[in-house]
Motif scaffolding. Structure first.
Motif, mmCIF file in Angstrom:
data_model
loop_
_atom_site.group_PDB
_atom_site.id
_atom_site.type_symbol
_atom_site.label_atom_id
_atom_site.label_comp_id
_atom_site.label_asym_id
_atom_site.label_seq_id
_atom_site.Cartn_x
_atom_site.Cartn_y
_atom_site.Cartn_z
ATOM 1 N N THR A 155 -91.687 12.278 16.054
ATOM 2 C CA THR A 155 -92.363 11.703 17.228
ATOM 3 C C THR A 155 -93.403 12.661 17.814
ATOM 4 O OG1 THR A 155 -90.427 12.434 18.463
ATOM 5 C CG2 THR A 155 -90.575 10.089 17.946
ATOM 6 N N PRO A 158 -98.998 13.034 16.345
ATOM 7 C CA PRO A 158 -99.806 11.974 16.975
ATOM 8 C C PRO A 158 -100.257 10.896 15.986
ATOM 9 C CG PRO A 158 -100.988 14.088 16.938
ATOM 10 C CD PRO A 158 -99.578 14.368 16.502
ATOM 11 N N LEU A 161 -97.918 7.869 15.798
ATOM 12 C CA LEU A 161 -97.544 7.122 17.009
ATOM 13 C C LEU A 161 -97.771 5.621 16.857
ATOM 14 C CD1 LEU A 161 -98.768 9.493 19.869
ATOM 15 C CD2 LEU A 161 -96.428 9.047 19.110
ATOM 16 N N ASP A 162 -98.762 5.246 16.006
ATOM 17 C CA ASP A 162 -99.043 3.812 15.847
ATOM 18 C C ASP A 162 -98.250 3.189 14.697
ATOM 19 O OD1 ASP A 162 -100.309 5.120 13.835
ATOM 20 O OD2 ASP A 162 -102.156 3.941 13.926
ATOM 21 N N LYS A 259 -98.036 0.048 21.656
ATOM 22 C CA LYS A 259 -98.705 0.701 22.790
ATOM 23 C C LYS A 259 -97.942 0.447 24.081
ATOM 24 C CE LYS A 259 -103.431 1.207 21.195
ATOM 25 N NZ LYS A 259 -104.310 0.239 20.530
ATOM 26 N N ARG A 262 -94.995 2.591 24.316
ATOM 27 C CA ARG A 262 -95.292 4.014 24.430
ATOM 28 C C ARG A 262 -95.811 4.402 25.814
ATOM 29 N NH1 ARG A 262 -100.023 5.969 21.610
ATOM 30 N NH2 ARG A 262 -99.717 4.109 20.353
#
Ligand SMILES: [Cu+2]
Length: 282
Positions: A155, A158, A161-162, A259, A262
Motif C-alpha cells: 500500500t 503509489p 493505488l489504482d 478513489k 481512498r
C-alpha cells in the motif's frame, strides 16, 4: 444409416461454442486425436469380440500354451511409439502458439488471477494500466500476502493505488490480447474458460502465464478444472466479454470506487452557531 452411427459417436458436438482466436486450430487437433481413439476402440473391441466367438468353448477342442511371440510384441511396441511421436510433432504448432513464452502477444490487458478454496480473486492494474508492487511484480512482496490482501499489495507504492481487486467477478474486452498470470493461495486449482479454449493449472508459489484473444462478446462460464476440495464445484462462475466502450465504462466505474475508498472521509462541518447568525442579522 452409417452417417447416423458415426454421428452418434461425435462427442465433439458437446464442445461449447468457440470464441477464441486459436480455438479452431485447437479443436481440429482434438478432433484428430478423438477420432483416432474412436477407431482404435472399435478395432480393439472388434478383434476381441471376433476371437471370443471364434475360439469359444467346444468339447473336442484342446487349449494349448505357448510363451511369447516376438513379432507381435515388437509390433505393438513400435506402432504406438510411431503414433504418439507423430501426434507430438503434429500438435507442436498449436502448443507453441498457445503455451510458449516467446509466443505470448503484446498484452492489451493484463490481469492477475488467484485460485482459492473456493473461488477466484482477480487483480486489475487500474487506470494507469500498470501493477504496483505486489506478489507478482516483486517476489519479496509475497510476505505481504494475507487473507485480506491475497495479492500481497504494497500500500506504500503509489503506482499500485489504482489497482483494484475483484472476487468472482471477471470481465475482459473483446478483440484484445488478454495476458494473465495465475497462481493459488492454497492448493492446486485449474483456471478453465471452456469457450475460450483455455485451461491452465495454477500452482501456489509460482505464476503461470495464460493468454487468449476472444472475438465474441457475451456471458460465459468459468470453472475450476482441478479437484481441489469439498467446495470444488463452487468455483464455477460467469465472466463477461465486453465491447471496448462497455469495458472502459466498467474500468471507469471501478476507478471511481477505488478513489472514493481512498479519499479521506470529509470532516463534518461544525454545526452553525445559529444564535450568532441571528444576532448578526440585527
Ligand atoms: Cu479449485
Amino acid at each position: 444409416m452409417m452417417d447416423a452411427i458415426i454421428a452418434s459417436f461425435d462427442m465433439l458436438r458437446w464442445f461449447p461454442e468457440n470464441i477464441s482466436t486459436f480455438g479452431d486450430e485447437l479443436d481440429a487437433l482434438f478432433a484428430v486425436i478423438y477420432w483416432l481413439c474412436v477407431g482404435i476402440f472399435f478395432l480393439t473391441f472388434g478383434i476381441m469380440a471376433f476371437f471370443l466367438v471364434k475360439y469359444r468353448f467346444r468339447p473336442e477342442r484342446r487349449g494349448y500354451n505357448y510363451h511369447g511371440n516376438n513379432i507381435v510384441e515388437v509390433t505393438w511396441t513400435i506402432l504406438p511409439t510411431i503414433l504418439f511421436a507423430a501426434l507430438g510433432v503434429y500438435s507442436d504448432g498449436i502448443w507453441e502458439l498457445t503455451k510458449y513464452s516467446k509466443k505470448v502477444p503484446t498484452p492489451d490487458v493484463e490481469v492477475l488471477v488467484l485460485g482459492k478454496q473456493f473461488g477466484w480473486y482477480f487483480l486489475y492494474p487500474g487506470a494507469d494500466g500498470k501493477f504496483g508492487r505486489n506478489a507478482f511484480t516483486d517476489r519479496q512482496a509475497r510476505s505481504l500476502m494475507s487473507a485480506t490482501n491475497p495479492f500481497g499489495r504494497d500500500t506504500n507504492d503509489p503506482s499500485g493505488l489504482d489497482d483494484f481487486m475483484t472476487e468472482n467477478q471477471f470481465r475482459v474486452p473483446v478483440n484484445a490480447n488478454i495476458v494473465m498470470r495465475g497462481s493459488s493461495i492454497d492448493v492446486l486449482h485449474s483456471f478453465f474458460l471452456p469457450h475460450a479454449r483455455v485451461k491452465q493449472d495454477v500452482v501456489p508459489g509460482t505464476w503461470m502465464t495464460i493468454w487468449y484473444n476472444l472475438f465474441k462478446t457475451g456471458k460465459y462460464e468459468l470453472a475450476c478444472a482441478e479437484l481441489c476440495g469439498g467446495g470444488h464445484y463452487a468455483m464455477r462462475a460467469e465472466y463477461m466479454v465486453l465491447g471496448k466502450a462497455e469495458y472502459d465504462k466498467w474500468l471507469d466505474q471501478k476507478d471511481a470506487e477505488v478513489k472514493a475508498a481512498r479519499s479521506p472521509q470529509p470532516t463534518p462541518e461544525p454545526a452553525a452557531d445559529t444564535t450568532q447568525t441571528v444576532a448578526s442579522l440585527r
